[in-house]
Enzyme design. Structure first.
Site, PDB file in Angstrom:
ATOM      1  N   ASP A 112       0.814  -1.207   0.000  1.00  0.00           N
ATOM      2  CA  ASP A 112       0.000   0.000   0.000  1.00  0.00           C
ATOM      3  C   ASP A 112       0.851   1.262   0.000  1.00  0.00           C
ATOM      4  O   ASP A 112       0.613   2.182  -0.776  1.00  0.00           O
ATOM      5  CB  ASP A 112      -0.973  -0.005   1.204  1.00  0.00           C
ATOM      6  CG  ASP A 112      -0.293  -0.323   2.539  1.00  0.00           C
ATOM      7  OD1 ASP A 112       0.955  -0.439   2.577  1.00  0.00           O
ATOM      8  OD2 ASP A 112      -1.006  -0.459   3.548  1.00  0.00           O
ATOM      9  N   ASP A 115       6.908   3.934   3.284  1.00  0.00           N
ATOM     10  CA  ASP A 115       7.089   4.971   4.296  1.00  0.00           C
ATOM     11  C   ASP A 115       8.585   5.047   4.606  1.00  0.00           C
ATOM     12  O   ASP A 115       9.339   5.727   3.926  1.00  0.00           O
ATOM     13  CB  ASP A 115       6.232   4.606   5.515  1.00  0.00           C
ATOM     14  CG  ASP A 115       6.240   5.662   6.605  1.00  0.00           C
ATOM     15  OD1 ASP A 115       6.595   6.811   6.316  1.00  0.00           O
ATOM     16  OD2 ASP A 115       5.890   5.343   7.761  1.00  0.00           O
ATOM     17  N   LYS A 143       5.488   8.018   0.644  1.00  0.00           N
ATOM     18  CA  LYS A 143       5.476   9.199   1.509  1.00  0.00           C
ATOM     19  C   LYS A 143       6.805   9.926   1.382  1.00  0.00           C
ATOM     20  O   LYS A 143       7.859   9.332   1.601  1.00  0.00           O
ATOM     21  CB  LYS A 143       5.273   8.750   2.952  1.00  0.00           C
ATOM     22  CG  LYS A 143       4.221   9.532   3.689  1.00  0.00           C
ATOM     23  CD  LYS A 143       4.168   9.121   5.130  1.00  0.00           C
ATOM     24  CE  LYS A 143       2.898   8.368   5.440  1.00  0.00           C
ATOM     25  NZ  LYS A 143       2.761   8.117   6.883  1.00  0.00           N
ATOM     26  N   PHE A 164      -0.595  10.956   7.820  1.00  0.00           N
ATOM     27  CA  PHE A 164      -1.051   9.588   8.040  1.00  0.00           C
ATOM     28  C   PHE A 164      -2.290   9.359   7.187  1.00  0.00           C
ATOM     29  O   PHE A 164      -3.280  10.084   7.312  1.00  0.00           O
ATOM     30  CB  PHE A 164      -1.353   9.330   9.522  1.00  0.00           C
ATOM     31  CG  PHE A 164      -1.557   7.867   9.796  1.00  0.00           C
ATOM     32  CD1 PHE A 164      -0.463   7.027   9.928  1.00  0.00           C
ATOM     33  CD2 PHE A 164      -2.829   7.327   9.873  1.00  0.00           C
ATOM     34  CE1 PHE A 164      -0.632   5.660  10.141  1.00  0.00           C
ATOM     35  CE2 PHE A 164      -3.007   5.968  10.100  1.00  0.00           C
ATOM     36  CZ  PHE A 164      -1.911   5.132  10.234  1.00  0.00           C
ATOM     37  N   VAL A 165      -2.235   8.367   6.308  1.00  0.00           N
ATOM     38  CA  VAL A 165      -3.343   8.153   5.382  1.00  0.00           C
ATOM     39  C   VAL A 165      -4.138   6.895   5.722  1.00  0.00           C
ATOM     40  O   VAL A 165      -3.583   5.905   6.217  1.00  0.00           O
ATOM     41  CB  VAL A 165      -2.869   8.072   3.912  1.00  0.00           C
ATOM     42  CG1 VAL A 165      -2.540   9.434   3.374  1.00  0.00           C
ATOM     43  CG2 VAL A 165      -1.698   7.126   3.743  1.00  0.00           C
TER      44      VAL A 165
HETATM   45  P1  5GP Z   1       7.650   1.194   6.146  1.00  0.00           P
HETATM   46  O1  5GP Z   1       8.186  -0.137   6.533  1.00  0.00           O
HETATM   47  O2  5GP Z   1       7.935   1.585   4.707  1.00  0.00           O
HETATM   48  O3  5GP Z   1       8.025   2.263   7.113  1.00  0.00           O
HETATM   49  O4  5GP Z   1       6.096   1.133   6.332  1.00  0.00           O
HETATM   50  C1  5GP Z   1       5.302   0.502   5.500  1.00  0.00           C
HETATM   51  C2  5GP Z   1       4.069   0.033   6.217  1.00  0.00           C
HETATM   52  O5  5GP Z   1       3.679   0.904   7.306  1.00  0.00           O
HETATM   53  C3  5GP Z   1       2.931   0.061   5.229  1.00  0.00           C
HETATM   54  O6  5GP Z   1       2.795  -1.180   4.596  1.00  0.00           O
HETATM   55  C4  5GP Z   1       1.755   0.388   6.104  1.00  0.00           C
HETATM   56  O7  5GP Z   1       1.217  -0.809   6.607  1.00  0.00           O
HETATM   57  C5  5GP Z   1       2.312   1.182   7.274  1.00  0.00           C
HETATM   58  N1  5GP Z   1       2.127   2.640   7.075  1.00  0.00           N
HETATM   59  C6  5GP Z   1       3.090   3.551   6.850  1.00  0.00           C
HETATM   60  N2  5GP Z   1       2.569   4.783   6.714  1.00  0.00           N
HETATM   61  C7  5GP Z   1       1.228   4.631   6.842  1.00  0.00           C
HETATM   62  C8  5GP Z   1       0.123   5.555   6.782  1.00  0.00           C
HETATM   63  O8  5GP Z   1       0.240   6.757   6.566  1.00  0.00           O
HETATM   64  N3  5GP Z   1      -1.106   5.024   6.977  1.00  0.00           N
HETATM   65  C9  5GP Z   1      -1.316   3.695   7.219  1.00  0.00           C
HETATM   66  N4  5GP Z   1      -2.557   3.294   7.391  1.00  0.00           N
HETATM   67  N5  5GP Z   1      -0.292   2.810   7.264  1.00  0.00           N
HETATM   68  C10 5GP Z   1       0.957   3.274   7.082  1.00  0.00           C
HETATM   69 MG    MG Z   2       1.552  -2.710   5.424  1.00  0.00          MG
END
Ligand code: 5GP
Ligand code: MG
Length: 196
Positions: A112, A115, A143, A164-165
């Site tokens: 999805d 981040d 992001k 935050f979405v």
């Molecule tokens: P990363 O490992 O890239 O930091 O984070 C990825 C995961 O964190 C995504 O698959 C998602 O599940 C969660 N995540 C990161 N940012 C957001 C956000 O703004 N909203 C939501 N609902 N989940 C997020």
């Molecule tokens: Mg995820």
């Protein structure tokens, strides 16, 4: 339905009046079409398996794969890295229990949102161990200004600011996934939501 009645779609917006639309349902559909065309061209004639990361990518997975005109398989795996609205670095839990056989397949990992990049970069390495022909990545959202682990997604739907979405599969405390559009939750809205 008679005039004045609220459609199911409007009802869900009224229930969730704390959120502001960031990307509309129509914009998501149009961008999905473009991504599907690009992916279809790149993998034409190849044994492709698209692997979605549960749970946030479910809606994107369902829509993108239905817009893709080349034959392909669909699979899922599990990863979770946060509770509520905060991502905790280093707390990633990965399960490949549900992953299909990927030997001899080109894998497109679908998530999805990118981040910090921790989830996808870890998953790419995990999936490589399952013997695929190749591993590439597609994310609905990226992001900006948050990435800590270097990873360039091969396909990306939208770049968004650091908010935050929720919606379109993404949750806050397991809620809001059903919204057909993407919305930003600001910290005050989250606090208000928590006080209920
Ligand atoms: P990363 O490992 O890239 O930091 O984070 C990825 C995961 O964190 C995504 O698959 C998602 O599940 C969660 N995540 C990161 N940012 C957001 C956000 O703004 N909203 C939501 N609902 N989940 C997020
Ligand atoms: Mg995820």
């Amino acid at each position: 339905m008679t005039a004045g009645e609220v459609s199911p779609r409007e009802e869900s917006r009224l229930e969730t009046n704390d959120v502001q639309t960031l990307i509309s349902e129509i914009a998501i559909r149009e961008r999905g079409k473009e991504l599907a065309q690009e992916i279809g061209k790149d993998y034409d004639g190849q044994p492709l398996t698209i692997v979605g990361v549960l749970t946030g990518s479910l809606v994107f997975l369902a829509d993108l794969t239905r817009q893709l005109s080349i034959p392909h398989r669909i699979g899922v795996l599990q990863a979770s890295s946060y509770r509520g609205a905060t991502t905790v670095p280093g707390s990633l839990h990965v399960s490949l229990d549900l992953a299909p056989d990927l030997e001899g397949r080109h894998v497109l990992l679908l998530d999805d949102i990118l981040d910090t990049g921790q989830t996808l970069s870890t998953l790419v390495e995990e999936v490589k161990r399952l013997g695929p022909l190749s591993v590439r990545t597609v994310v609905l959202l990226r992001k900006l200004g948050r990435q800590a682990v270097p990873l360039e997604p091969d396909y990306c739907g939208f770049e968004i600011p650091d908010v935050f979405v929720v919606g379109y599969g993404l949750d806050y405390n397991d809620e809001f996934r059903h919204l057909p559009f993407l919305a930003g939750l600001d910290p005050e809205d989250i606090a208000r939501h928590c006080r209920r």
